[in-house]
Design a protein around this motif. Structure first.
Motif, PDB file in Angstrom:
ATOM      1  N   ARG A 466       0.841  -1.208   0.000  1.00 49.13           N
ATOM      2  CA  ARG A 466       0.000   0.000   0.000  1.00 49.13           C
ATOM      3  C   ARG A 466       0.876   1.258   0.000  1.00 49.13           C
ATOM      4  N   GLN A 467       1.965   1.215   0.783  1.00 45.00           N
ATOM      5  CA  GLN A 467       2.882   2.368   0.809  1.00 45.00           C
ATOM      6  C   GLN A 467       3.581   2.533  -0.535  1.00 45.00           C
ATOM      7  N   MET A 468       3.950   1.416  -1.150  1.00 45.39           N
ATOM      8  CA  MET A 468       4.586   1.505  -2.464  1.00 45.39           C
ATOM      9  C   MET A 468       3.633   2.117  -3.494  1.00 45.39           C
ATOM     10  N   LEU A 469       2.372   1.707  -3.431  1.00 50.62           N
ATOM     11  CA  LEU A 469       1.389   2.257  -4.373  1.00 50.62           C
ATOM     12  C   LEU A 469       1.200   3.753  -4.145  1.00 50.62           C
ATOM     13  N   LYS A 470       1.227   4.155  -2.881  1.00 46.90           N
ATOM     14  CA  LYS A 470       1.091   5.589  -2.556  1.00 46.90           C
ATOM     15  C   LYS A 470       2.229   6.392  -3.192  1.00 46.90           C
ATOM     16  N   ILE A 471       3.434   5.842  -3.122  1.00 49.70           N
ATOM     17  CA  ILE A 471       4.591   6.535  -3.713  1.00 49.70           C
ATOM     18  C   ILE A 471       4.470   6.589  -5.235  1.00 49.70           C
ATOM     19  N   LEU A 472       4.047   5.483  -5.830  1.00 52.25           N
ATOM     20  CA  LEU A 472       3.904   5.466  -7.300  1.00 52.25           C
ATOM     21  C   LEU A 472       2.819   6.437  -7.760  1.00 52.25           C
ATOM     22  N   ASN A 473       1.760   6.571  -6.986  1.00 53.10           N
ATOM     23  CA  ASN A 473       0.725   7.557  -7.328  1.00 53.10           C
ATOM     24  C   ASN A 473       1.289   8.974  -7.265  1.00 53.10           C
ATOM     25  N   LYS A 474       2.158   9.222  -6.274  1.00 59.49           N
ATOM     26  CA  LYS A 474       2.818  10.535  -6.189  1.00 59.49           C
ATOM     27  C   LYS A 474       3.661  10.798  -7.427  1.00 59.49           C
ATOM     28  N   ILE A 475       4.425   9.788  -7.829  1.00 63.36           N
ATOM     29  CA  ILE A 475       5.350   9.962  -8.956  1.00 63.36           C
ATOM     30  C   ILE A 475       4.582  10.189 -10.263  1.00 63.36           C
ATOM     31  N   THR A 476       3.541   9.404 -10.499  1.00 64.29           N
ATOM     32  CA  THR A 476       2.799   9.549 -11.759  1.00 64.29           C
ATOM     33  C   THR A 476       1.933  10.803 -11.793  1.00 64.29           C
ATOM     34  N   SER A 477       1.761  11.435 -10.636  1.00 63.98           N
ATOM     35  CA  SER A 477       1.004  12.694 -10.629  1.00 63.98           C
ATOM     36  C   SER A 477       1.931  13.913 -10.559  1.00 63.98           C
ATOM     37  N   GLY A 478       3.232  13.660 -10.649  1.00 61.64           N
ATOM     38  CA  GLY A 478       4.184  14.772 -10.705  1.00 61.64           C
ATOM     39  C   GLY A 478       4.620  15.294  -9.352  1.00 61.64           C
ATOM     40  N   GLU A 479       4.367  14.555  -8.284  1.00 57.36           N
ATOM     41  CA  GLU A 479       4.722  15.024  -6.937  1.00 57.36           C
ATOM     42  C   GLU A 479       5.837  14.184  -6.311  1.00 57.36           C
ATOM     43  N   GLY A 480       6.430  13.301  -7.087  1.00 57.87           N
ATOM     44  CA  GLY A 480       7.463  12.426  -6.546  1.00 57.87           C
ATOM     45  C   GLY A 480       8.797  13.125  -6.374  1.00 57.87           C
ATOM     46  N   THR A 481       9.641  12.536  -5.532  1.00 59.88           N
ATOM     47  CA  THR A 481      10.981  13.078  -5.288  1.00 59.88           C
ATOM     48  C   THR A 481      12.014  11.964  -5.488  1.00 59.88           C
ATOM     49  N   GLU A 482      13.276  12.353  -5.540  1.00 64.58           N
ATOM     50  CA  GLU A 482      14.341  11.347  -5.697  1.00 64.58           C
ATOM     51  C   GLU A 482      14.384  10.429  -4.478  1.00 64.58           C
ATOM     52  N   GLU A 483      14.042  10.972  -3.311  1.00 60.78           N
ATOM     53  CA  GLU A 483      14.011  10.133  -2.100  1.00 60.78           C
ATOM     54  C   GLU A 483      12.936   9.052  -2.221  1.00 60.78           C
ATOM     55  N   ASP A 484      11.893   9.347  -2.954  1.00 68.19           N
ATOM     56  CA  ASP A 484      10.834   8.353  -3.137  1.00 68.19           C
ATOM     57  C   ASP A 484      11.352   7.120  -3.878  1.00 68.19           C
ATOM     58  N   LEU A 485      12.261   7.317  -4.820  1.00 72.60           N
ATOM     59  CA  LEU A 485      12.817   6.178  -5.554  1.00 72.60           C
ATOM     60  C   LEU A 485      13.600   5.269  -4.609  1.00 72.60           C
ATOM     61  N   GLU A 486      14.369   5.884  -3.720  1.00 74.30           N
ATOM     62  CA  GLU A 486      15.120   5.085  -2.744  1.00 74.30           C
ATOM     63  C   GLU A 486      14.171   4.342  -1.810  1.00 74.30           C
ATOM     64  N   GLU A 487      13.110   5.033  -1.401  1.00 81.67           N
ATOM     65  CA  GLU A 487      12.146   4.413  -0.495  1.00 81.67           C
ATOM     66  C   GLU A 487      11.427   3.243  -1.178  1.00 81.67           C
ATOM     67  N   LEU A 488      11.140   3.409  -2.463  1.00 81.40           N
ATOM     68  CA  LEU A 488      10.500   2.321  -3.218  1.00 81.40           C
ATOM     69  C   LEU A 488      11.367   1.061  -3.199  1.00 81.40           C
ATOM     70  N   GLU A 489      12.650   1.245  -3.478  1.00 80.60           N
ATOM     71  CA  GLU A 489      13.564   0.092  -3.514  1.00 80.60           C
ATOM     72  C   GLU A 489      13.693  -0.552  -2.137  1.00 80.60           C
ATOM     73  N   HIS A 490      13.744   0.294  -1.109  1.00 78.70           N
ATOM     74  CA  HIS A 490      13.869  -0.231   0.256  1.00 78.70           C
ATOM     75  C   HIS A 490      12.631  -1.044   0.638  1.00 78.70           C
ATOM     76  N   LEU A 491      11.456  -0.477   0.369  1.00 77.75           N
ATOM     77  CA  LEU A 491      10.214  -1.180   0.699  1.00 77.75           C
ATOM     78  C   LEU A 491      10.102  -2.494  -0.078  1.00 77.75           C
ATOM     79  N   ALA A 492      10.470  -2.450  -1.353  1.00 77.79           N
ATOM     80  CA  ALA A 492      10.386  -3.654  -2.179  1.00 77.79           C
ATOM     81  C   ALA A 492      11.256  -4.762  -1.609  1.00 77.79           C
ATOM     82  N   SER A 493      12.436  -4.405  -1.168  1.00 81.93           N
ATOM     83  CA  SER A 493      13.356  -5.392  -0.609  1.00 81.93           C
ATOM     84  C   SER A 493      12.784  -6.002   0.677  1.00 81.93           C
ATOM     85  N   VAL A 494      12.231  -5.158   1.529  1.00 81.92           N
ATOM     86  CA  VAL A 494      11.679  -5.646   2.802  1.00 81.92           C
ATOM     87  C   VAL A 494      10.476  -6.566   2.548  1.00 81.92           C
TER      88      VAL A 494
END
Length: 599
Positions: A466-494
């Motif tokens: 759910r958190q990963m989807l929240k970040i992807l929604n931010k990115i596809t709506s133009g509100e994402g940050t470079e830190e979000d990419l790192e967080e995505l990878e971290h969450l995916a690994s966990v």
């Protein structure tokens, strides 16, 4: 089974039925009766022939002529020309993407020529509701062979020697699973067929159940004999009513012929099969969740070990194989393990059924030897892109699979090679994407599916996805940050490391594979607030080229929010503050005056 000089096989798979197969068949039979051809022409409704985009379709034997995209009118013409006068009706023959008509027999058509059919060997060739047609193609011979000539241990050894691996996704060796279950102690043992096919776009299991149900019954009986089980269950989702109907008919016929029940074929082996209907939860494809559902409990996975081979249905040792795996068993018993091993690759013997979908010319089911390259599969069999644009990627393994870019299309398709690319075999779904597809949006789409289908039992899957989807929604709506990419990878690994079952463990795959191969697209979204594929609505706007616009007003008339203004015969304008980016204006503009830009 009546003999006839001419046999017409008409596909009664789900796609052809939806396309009007029933009216074509009725017109065909009416015309045959009109010309008194009933004694020399036989019409057989079969299971899915695979070429779903070409339906309704039929094949006329002995010539093997393949007719496609049929209508009742076409059926009448084929009777008059082909059956009465012996003249092939060219307008309904298979056509290449170039428009070239292919007159050869069905086996030589590009879609079928490279296929090797083992699991689907009878699908599209027999009437699935006629047990005699199954017997005529060596049906129940394998069961007779194991009961008369082989010990349970010899059956297991033959399956182990064949190298058959589970076709449901994980690729676990089937013979080893049977051996572990046979050696486990328990008052009762069970055989379960996993027919809970939940991957969007995948329908190979449904096709086998609808087109060749007896092969599953025979394989389950062989498995029951091998592990010492007298009871089997087929767990099939309620969304497959035709499969359930044909399975029930097949079970009734098998009992009548003595292939199920007590003292099968005069032996002391007893075996029966019951159907359990699932409600369609994606998680019930996971074996422990499926077991819980069979037992009448909520379909949720549990911690393993113990594995089903030690403690399955009602705590008893249980073998669970999917439909395609079972469909390979009878031919292995009849033709031998060495025959099977000679097909495919050393570590992935045999064939695999794939469901081609998305932006590809020939959608449908194909069965090919393991080791075929993605390029052969997509271009020689699939016919390449259906949009005229370059194929950008193919997503394998369903919503939990990975996206493979076109530069890796020379990769052989087997378990190990796909895993190296960050993808999985899964059940065999393949979604083709072209250069118009945004890979960030693709990852968001598949993750949205797994979030919806998470059973919620374990926190990493329930909350992490759910958190990963929240970040992807931010990115596809133009509100994402470079830190979000790192967080995505971290969450995916966990999530991969800590989720309870395979659904959670593989859910991050679409995100990880697109980050691996299409990171620049992610960076364009977060750094430049731009969607290179012009797909993400909040990162694009529509513009009208005043030099091309003739002021026909077509765009203004279809705009649902009145965002387009302008006088007749004068260039129009789009107010992007009002525009909802629905694309209706582009579709109706005949002058190429409207385009999308980002930002």
């Amino acid at each position: 089974m009546p003999l006839a000089a001419t046999t017409i096989l008409i596909c009664a798979g789900g796609a052809c039925i939806s396309a009007g197969e029933e009216t074509v068949k009725q017109a065909l039979e009416k015309e045959i009766q009109k010309y008194a051809l009933n004694d020399v022409v036989r019409v057989v409704e079969t299971g899915c022939m695979g070429a779903c985009s070409l339906g309704p379709l039929m094949v006329i034997y002995p010539e093997g002529v393949f007719y496609q995209k049929l209508t009742p009118q076409a059926a009448r013409k084929i009777v008059e020309e082909h059956l009465l006068k012996g003249r092939i009706v060219k307008e309904y023959l298979y056509k290449m993407p170039t428009g070239e008509v292919i007159p050869e027999a069905v086996e030589k058509l590009p879609f079928f020529a490279k296929q090797v059919k083992i699991a689907t060997r009878n699908v599209g060739y027999i009437d699935p509701m006629n047990i005699e047609e199954y017997i005529a193609r060596d049906g129940y011979f394998a069961l007779g062979k194991v009961l008369k000539e082989m010990s349970p241990e010899q059956v297991i050894e033959e399956i182990k020697k064949s190298g058959l691996r589970g076709r449901g996704g994980a690729g676990f060796p089937t013979g080893l699973k049977w051996e572990l279950t046979r050696k486990s102690k328990g008052e009762r043992k069970y055989i379960v067929c996993n027919a809970d096919e939940g991957d969007p776009g995948a329908f190979m299991d449904r096709s086998v159940l609808e087109g060749d149900p007896h092969t599953i019954l025979e394989a389950m009986a062989i498995g029951g004999y091998a592990i010492g089980a007298n009871q089997g269950y087929i767990y099939v989702r309620a969304e497959y009513p035709l499969a359930i109907e044909r399975l029930n008919i097949a079970i009734s016929q098998a009992k009548e012929f003595g292939f199920l029940g007590e003292n099968i074929m005069g032996s002391n082996f007893n075996f029966d099969i019951e159907i359990r209907i699932g409600a369609g939860a994606f998680v019930c494809g996971e074996e422990t969740a499926l077991i819980a559902s069979i037992e009448g409990k909520r379909g949720q996975p549990r911690v393993k070990p113990p594995y089903p081979a030690q403690s399955g249905v009602w705590g008893c040792p249980t073998v669970i194989n999917n439909v395609e795996t079972f469909a390979c068993i009878p031919p292995i018993i009849i033709k031998g393990a060495d025959w099977f091993k000679n097909i495919g690759t050393e570590k992935s013997p045999g064939t695999k059924v794939f469901a081609l979908a998305g932006k590809i010319t020939n959608t449908g089911l194909v069965e090919v030897p393991m080791g075929i390259t993605l390029k052969e599969l997509l271009y020689e069999i699939g016919g390449g892109s259906s949009t005229g644009k370059k194929i950008k990627a193919v997503q394998t393994g369903g919503p939990s699979g990975g996206c493979i870019p076109s530069e890796y299309f020379d990769t052989p398709v087997d378990y190990e090679s796909l895993q190296k690319l960050g993808a999985i075999m899964g059940s065999g779904g393949m979604i083709v994407m072209d250069e118009d597809d945004c890979m960030v949006d693709v990852a968001r789409f598949f993750l949205e599916f797994t979030v919806d289908e998470s059973c919620g039992k374990c926190t990493p899957c329930r909350e992490g996805t759910r958190q990963m989807l929240k970040i992807l929604n931010k990115i596809t709506s133009g509100e994402g940050t470079e830190e979000d990419l790192e967080e995505l990878e971290h969450l995916a690994s966990v999530i991969k490391d800590t989720s309870l079952c395979g659904l959670g463990q593989t859910a991050p795959n679409p995100v990880l594979s697109t980050l691996r191969y299409y990171r620049k697209e992610y960076e364009a979204h977060v750094k430049e607030k731009r969607c290179p594929s012009l797909k993400c609505k909040q990162l694009i706007r529509y513009v009208i080229d005043a030099a091309k616009c003739v002021g026909c007003t077509a765009c203004a008339r279809v705009c649902p929010v009145n965002a387009i203004s302008g006088e007749v015969r004068k260039a129009h304008r789009i107010d992007n503050e009002i525009c909802i980016r629905c694309g209706s204006c582009i579709e109706v503009c005949r002058f190429g005056a409207i385009s999308k830009v980002s930002p």
